[in-house]
Design an enzyme around this catalytic site. Structure first.
Site, PDB file in Angstrom:
ATOM      1  N   GLY A   1     -45.883  -8.619  -9.668  1.00 50.53           N
ATOM      2  CA  GLY A   1     -45.907  -8.184  -8.168  1.00 50.53           C
ATOM      3  C   GLY A   1     -44.511  -7.363  -7.800  1.00 50.53           C
TER       4      GLY A   1
ATOM      5  N   SER B   1     -40.641  -6.935  -8.523  1.00 48.45           N
ATOM      6  CA  SER B   1     -39.290  -6.894  -9.539  1.00 48.45           C
ATOM      7  C   SER B   1     -38.646  -7.044  -8.166  1.00 48.45           C
ATOM      8  CB  SER B   1     -39.274  -6.378  -9.626  1.00 48.45           C
ATOM      9  OG  SER B   1     -38.890  -4.625 -10.378  1.00 48.45           O
TER      10      SER B   1
ATOM     11  N   CYS C   1     -45.755  -7.457 -15.762  1.00 49.47           N
ATOM     12  CA  CYS C   1     -45.361  -6.328 -15.046  1.00 49.47           C
ATOM     13  C   CYS C   1     -44.264  -6.427 -14.362  1.00 49.47           C
ATOM     14  CB  CYS C   1     -46.618  -5.695 -14.014  1.00 49.47           C
ATOM     15  SG  CYS C   1     -46.826  -4.229 -13.257  1.00 49.47           S
TER      16      CYS C   1
ATOM     17  N   ARG D   1     -38.676   0.731 -14.417  1.00 50.12           N
ATOM     18  CA  ARG D   1     -39.956   1.050 -12.848  1.00 50.12           C
ATOM     19  C   ARG D   1     -41.145   2.336 -12.718  1.00 50.12           C
ATOM     20  NH1 ARG D   1     -37.220  -0.315  -7.580  1.00 50.12           N
ATOM     21  NH2 ARG D   1     -39.554  -1.241  -7.498  1.00 50.12           N
TER      22      ARG D   1
ATOM     23  N   ILE E   1     -50.967  -1.448 -12.806  1.00 48.24           N
ATOM     24  CA  ILE E   1     -50.965  -0.886 -11.245  1.00 48.24           C
ATOM     25  C   ILE E   1     -48.909  -1.041 -11.240  1.00 48.24           C
ATOM     26  CG2 ILE E   1     -51.054  -2.278  -8.694  1.00 48.24           C
ATOM     27  CD1 ILE E   1     -53.177  -4.508  -9.869  1.00 48.24           C
ATOM     28  N   ARG E   2     -49.018  -0.132 -10.459  1.00 45.89           N
ATOM     29  CA  ARG E   2     -47.707   0.448 -10.594  1.00 45.89           C
ATOM     30  C   ARG E   2     -45.873  -0.056 -10.961  1.00 45.89           C
ATOM     31  NH1 ARG E   2     -49.273  -0.996  -5.681  1.00 45.89           N
ATOM     32  NH2 ARG E   2     -47.732  -2.790  -5.260  1.00 45.89           N
TER      33      ARG E   2
ATOM     34  N   HIS F   1     -51.974  -6.274 -16.153  1.00 44.36           N
ATOM     35  CA  HIS F   1     -51.214  -7.204 -16.204  1.00 44.36           C
ATOM     36  C   HIS F   1     -53.108  -8.340 -16.536  1.00 44.36           C
ATOM     37  CE1 HIS F   1     -49.188  -6.999 -12.363  1.00 44.36           C
ATOM     38  NE2 HIS F   1     -49.855  -6.249 -12.612  1.00 44.36           N
TER      39      HIS F   1
ATOM     40  N   GLU G   1     -53.965 -11.315 -16.913  1.00 47.35           N
ATOM     41  CA  GLU G   1     -54.639 -12.038 -15.671  1.00 47.35           C
ATOM     42  C   GLU G   1     -55.112 -11.561 -14.748  1.00 47.35           C
ATOM     43  OE1 GLU G   1     -51.641 -11.025 -15.252  1.00 47.35           O
ATOM     44  OE2 GLU G   1     -50.211 -10.824 -13.857  1.00 47.35           O
TER      45      GLU G   1
HETATM   46  N1  GLN Z   1     -43.654  -1.489  -9.026  1.00 47.74           N
HETATM   47  C1  GLN Z   1     -43.124  -2.867  -9.324  1.00 47.74           C
HETATM   48  C2  GLN Z   1     -42.363  -3.550  -9.573  1.00 47.74           C
HETATM   49  O1  GLN Z   1     -41.141  -2.728  -9.906  1.00 47.74           O
HETATM   50  C3  GLN Z   1     -43.758  -3.911 -10.082  1.00 47.74           C
HETATM   51  C4  GLN Z   1     -45.979  -3.873 -10.065  1.00 47.74           C
HETATM   52  C5  GLN Z   1     -46.498  -4.833 -10.199  1.00 47.74           C
HETATM   53  O2  GLN Z   1     -46.057  -6.129 -10.585  1.00 47.74           O
HETATM   54  N2  GLN Z   1     -47.881  -4.760 -10.339  1.00 47.74           N
HETATM   55  O3  GLN Z   1     -41.623  -4.310  -9.745  1.00 47.74           O
END
Ligand code: GLN
Length: 207
Positions: A50, A52, A82, A111, A140-141, A181, A183
């Protein structure tokens, strides 16, 4: 624990439902956690992906930061994907100054490490201890791991592309973290691996 371990999924923000589903498929009794009281009888915890900074803010607001830190420090098996990996890191680079982590894994993560322009991508990851083909990993990021302490086991690295060699899966005692991820892809091997870790920790605790 014949009926399967009780695994709480921190349900403040992020892909909670997907973890609940994957854990149930991996024969755990999965339930969402939003309040400190709900932590009482869990055998393990999952911190979802998600954002952080948001998870940190809400964990403080909901009174969960201290209790979860204490449970992790006391050996509660915990898996973070993540943003969850970031929450389990002892040190976070490129975080917001007020962002807090639960900590527990002696590592430094960065991050959004793969570059802001690379919002999401997929790559192969081979995972030690997880049998079968290379993992098709969705990032994802995502963070990556820049430093691991002596007791941290590197389980997986990106195998190809510009980020080849980057550490994206680690284990430290009862703690597991992946930058990707599992999941989201329907491949249950990481969740099964974690549920096995939980069973092992439970068996050792019972002696
Ligand atoms: N970039 C998000 C963070 O700093 C992590 C992204 C993710 O959980 N998909 O929390």
């Amino acid at each position: 624990m014949d009926s399967g371990p009780i695994v709480g999924v921190l349900a403040l923000q992020g892909d909670v439902r997907e973890h609940l589903y994957a854990l149930a498929e991996a024969d755990a009794l999965a339930r969402p956690i939003r309040r400190p009281e709900e932590l009482v009888d869990v055998d393990a915890l999952v911190i979802p992906g998600g954002e952080s900074t948001t998870i940190s803010k809400l964990a403080i607001e909901f009174g969960l930061l201290g209790p979860i830190r204490a449970l992790i420090a006391g050996g509660l098996p915990t898996y973070g994907s993540c943003a969850g990996m970031i929450m389990l890191a002892d040190e976070v680079l490129d975080g917001r100054p007020d962002q807090q982590s639960f900590g527990g894994i002696d590592m430094t993560v960065r991050r959004n490490a793969f570059g802001r322009q690379v919002d999401s991508f997929e790559a192969s990851v081979t995972l030690d201890g997880v049998g079968g083909d290379a993992f098709h990993a969705v990032f994802i990021r995502a963070p990556w791991v820049e430093r691991t302490g002596p007791d941290v086991e590197v389980l997986g690295r990106v195998t190809d592309g510009p980020a080849a060699g980057r550490i994206v899966a680690v284990r430290h005692a009862n703690l597991l973290a992946t930058a990707f991820h599992p999941e989201l892809t329907g491949d249950l091997r990481v969740h099964r691996f974690f549920v096995d870790m939980v069973r092992g920790a439970h068996a050792r605790a019972k002696g």
